[in-house]
Structure formats: C-alpha cells, structure tokens
Design a protein around this motif. Structure first.
Motif, short mmCIF file in Angstrom:
data_model
loop_
_atom_site.label_atom_id
_atom_site.label_comp_id
_atom_site.label_asym_id
_atom_site.label_seq_id
_atom_site.Cartn_x
_atom_site.Cartn_y
_atom_site.Cartn_z
N MET A 179 0.85 -1.16 0.00
CA MET A 179 0.00 0.00 0.00
C MET A 179 0.89 1.22 0.00
SD MET A 179 -2.87 1.07 2.73
CE MET A 179 -4.19 2.01 2.07
N CYS A 180 0.61 2.14 -0.92
CA CYS A 180 1.40 3.38 -1.03
C CYS A 180 0.50 4.59 -0.83
CB CYS A 180 2.04 3.48 -2.40
SG CYS A 180 3.24 2.20 -2.73
N PHE A 181 1.03 5.58 -0.13
CA PHE A 181 0.37 6.86 0.02
C PHE A 181 1.15 7.88 -0.80
CE2 PHE A 181 -1.23 4.68 3.75
CZ PHE A 181 -2.56 5.02 3.72
N GLU A 182 0.49 8.46 -1.79
CA GLU A 182 1.11 9.44 -2.68
C GLU A 182 0.49 10.81 -2.42
OE1 GLU A 182 3.61 8.64 -4.34
OE2 GLU A 182 3.47 6.50 -4.60
N PRO A 183 1.12 11.89 -2.67
CA PRO A 183 2.47 12.05 -3.16
C PRO A 183 3.53 11.98 -2.06
CG PRO A 183 1.48 14.19 -3.02
CD PRO A 183 0.43 13.18 -2.60
N ALA A 184 3.14 11.56 -0.85
CA ALA A 184 4.09 11.48 0.26
C ALA A 184 5.19 10.45 0.00
CB ALA A 184 3.38 11.15 1.57
N GLY A 185 4.88 9.42 -0.80
CA GLY A 185 5.87 8.41 -1.12
C GLY A 185 6.07 7.36 -0.04
N MET A 186 5.12 7.23 0.89
CA MET A 186 5.23 6.24 1.97
C MET A 186 4.56 4.95 1.52
SD MET A 186 6.23 5.20 4.89
CE MET A 186 6.84 6.65 5.69
N CYS A 187 5.29 3.84 1.61
CA CYS A 187 4.76 2.54 1.24
C CYS A 187 4.81 1.61 2.44
CB CYS A 187 5.57 1.93 0.09
SG CYS A 187 5.40 2.83 -1.44
N TYR A 188 3.80 0.78 2.55
CA TYR A 188 3.73 -0.23 3.61
C TYR A 188 3.58 -1.59 2.95
CZ TYR A 188 2.70 3.80 6.56
OH TYR A 188 2.75 5.01 7.22
N ASP A 189 4.37 -2.56 3.40
CA ASP A 189 4.28 -3.93 2.93
C ASP A 189 3.43 -4.69 3.94
OD1 ASP A 189 4.71 -6.29 1.54
OD2 ASP A 189 6.70 -6.63 2.39
N LEU A 190 2.23 -5.08 3.55
CA LEU A 190 1.27 -5.68 4.47
C LEU A 190 1.13 -7.18 4.23
CD1 LEU A 190 -1.48 -2.95 4.12
CD2 LEU A 190 0.29 -3.11 5.88
N ALA A 191 1.04 -7.91 5.32
CA ALA A 191 0.78 -9.35 5.25
C ALA A 191 -0.73 -9.58 5.21
CB ALA A 191 1.40 -10.05 6.46
N TRP B 204 -3.90 8.53 -3.14
CA TRP B 204 -3.37 9.88 -3.34
C TRP B 204 -4.12 10.81 -2.40
CZ3 TRP B 204 0.50 11.25 -6.83
CH2 TRP B 204 0.78 12.61 -6.91
N VAL B 205 -3.40 11.41 -1.45
CA VAL B 205 -3.99 12.28 -0.43
C VAL B 205 -3.29 13.63 -0.46
CG1 VAL B 205 -4.50 12.53 2.02
CG2 VAL B 205 -4.38 10.24 1.04
N ARG B 206 -4.04 14.71 -0.43
CA ARG B 206 -3.46 16.05 -0.33
C ARG B 206 -3.57 16.52 1.11
NH1 ARG B 206 -2.18 16.78 -5.27
NH2 ARG B 206 -3.57 16.63 -7.02
N GLY B 207 -2.52 17.21 1.59
CA GLY B 207 -2.53 17.75 2.95
C GLY B 207 -1.89 16.80 3.95
N THR B 208 -1.94 17.18 5.20
CA THR B 208 -1.33 16.40 6.29
C THR B 208 -2.31 15.33 6.78
OG1 THR B 208 -0.10 18.35 6.98
CG2 THR B 208 -0.30 16.59 8.59
N PHE B 209 -1.78 14.14 7.02
CA PHE B 209 -2.60 13.06 7.56
C PHE B 209 -1.73 12.10 8.36
CE2 PHE B 209 -1.10 11.79 3.44
CZ PHE B 209 -0.86 10.43 3.52
N THR B 210 -2.38 11.28 9.17
CA THR B 210 -1.68 10.34 10.05
C THR B 210 -2.09 8.92 9.68
OG1 THR B 210 -1.71 11.96 11.84
CG2 THR B 210 -1.32 9.68 12.46
N THR B 211 -1.12 8.03 9.62
CA THR B 211 -1.41 6.61 9.37
C THR B 211 -1.26 5.85 10.69
OG1 THR B 211 0.88 6.15 8.72
CG2 THR B 211 -0.70 6.65 6.96
N SER B 212 -2.03 4.77 10.79
CA SER B 212 -1.93 3.89 11.96
C SER B 212 -2.00 2.44 11.51
CB SER B 212 -3.04 4.19 12.97
OG SER B 212 -4.31 4.03 12.39
N ASP B 213 -1.47 1.55 12.33
CA ASP B 213 -1.47 0.13 11.98
C ASP B 213 -2.80 -0.52 12.36
OD1 ASP B 213 -1.39 -0.42 14.73
OD2 ASP B 213 0.70 -1.05 14.71
N HIS B 214 -2.89 -1.83 12.13
CA HIS B 214 -4.14 -2.55 12.38
C HIS B 214 -4.48 -2.67 13.86
CE1 HIS B 214 -0.99 -5.61 12.25
NE2 HIS B 214 -1.76 -6.36 12.99
N HIS B 215 -3.56 -2.26 14.73
CA HIS B 215 -3.83 -2.24 16.17
C HIS B 215 -4.19 -0.84 16.66
CE1 HIS B 215 -2.50 -6.35 16.62
NE2 HIS B 215 -1.35 -6.06 16.03
#
Length: 63
Positions: free
Chosen positions: A1-13, A42-53
């Motif tokens: 899963m990738c969040f653009e244009p931030a360029g953050m990718c997560y490899d999820l099981a 693709w998200v514009r602006g500031t946001f926070t990601t969290s894990d499945h917990h």
C-alpha cells in the motif's frame, strides 16, 4: 500500500491493514488506484497513518 504524493509505502501481510486519518476536505479529493496485490492512495494535505492495532505509524504530508 502506497500513500502518494508522500511516497510512503507499507508492505502488508494477509489480514493486516493501514488506516489514514483524514478530514472531510481531503476525502473529497481522495484518489484510489488498486490492482492485484497493491493499492495506491493519493492524499493532499497532512494526515496520520496507523497500523491494524491503532498504533500511530507516521504523520505524512501529501503535497
């Protein structure tokens, strides 16, 4: 899963997921592209990601 244009990718099981906390204005401009085995959000602006917990992972800036 990738969040653009931030360029953050997560490899999820299997069974894992990542959440993104967005405000209403960001949701209106959200772009999601998916294919077998992947998704790009693709998200514009500031946001926070969290894990499945529910643990905070990153605060990101989407341009």
């Amino acid at each position: 899963m990738c969040f653009e244009p931030a360029g953050m990718c997560y490899d999820l099981a299997d069974g894992e997921h990542v959440c993104a906390l967005l405000d209403e204005t960001q949701i209106r401009g959200l772009e999601v592209t998916y294919w077998p085995g992947g998704i790009s959000v693709w998200v514009r602006g500031t946001f926070t990601t969290s894990d499945h917990h529910g643990n905070e992972l990153h605060q990101l800036w989407g341009g």
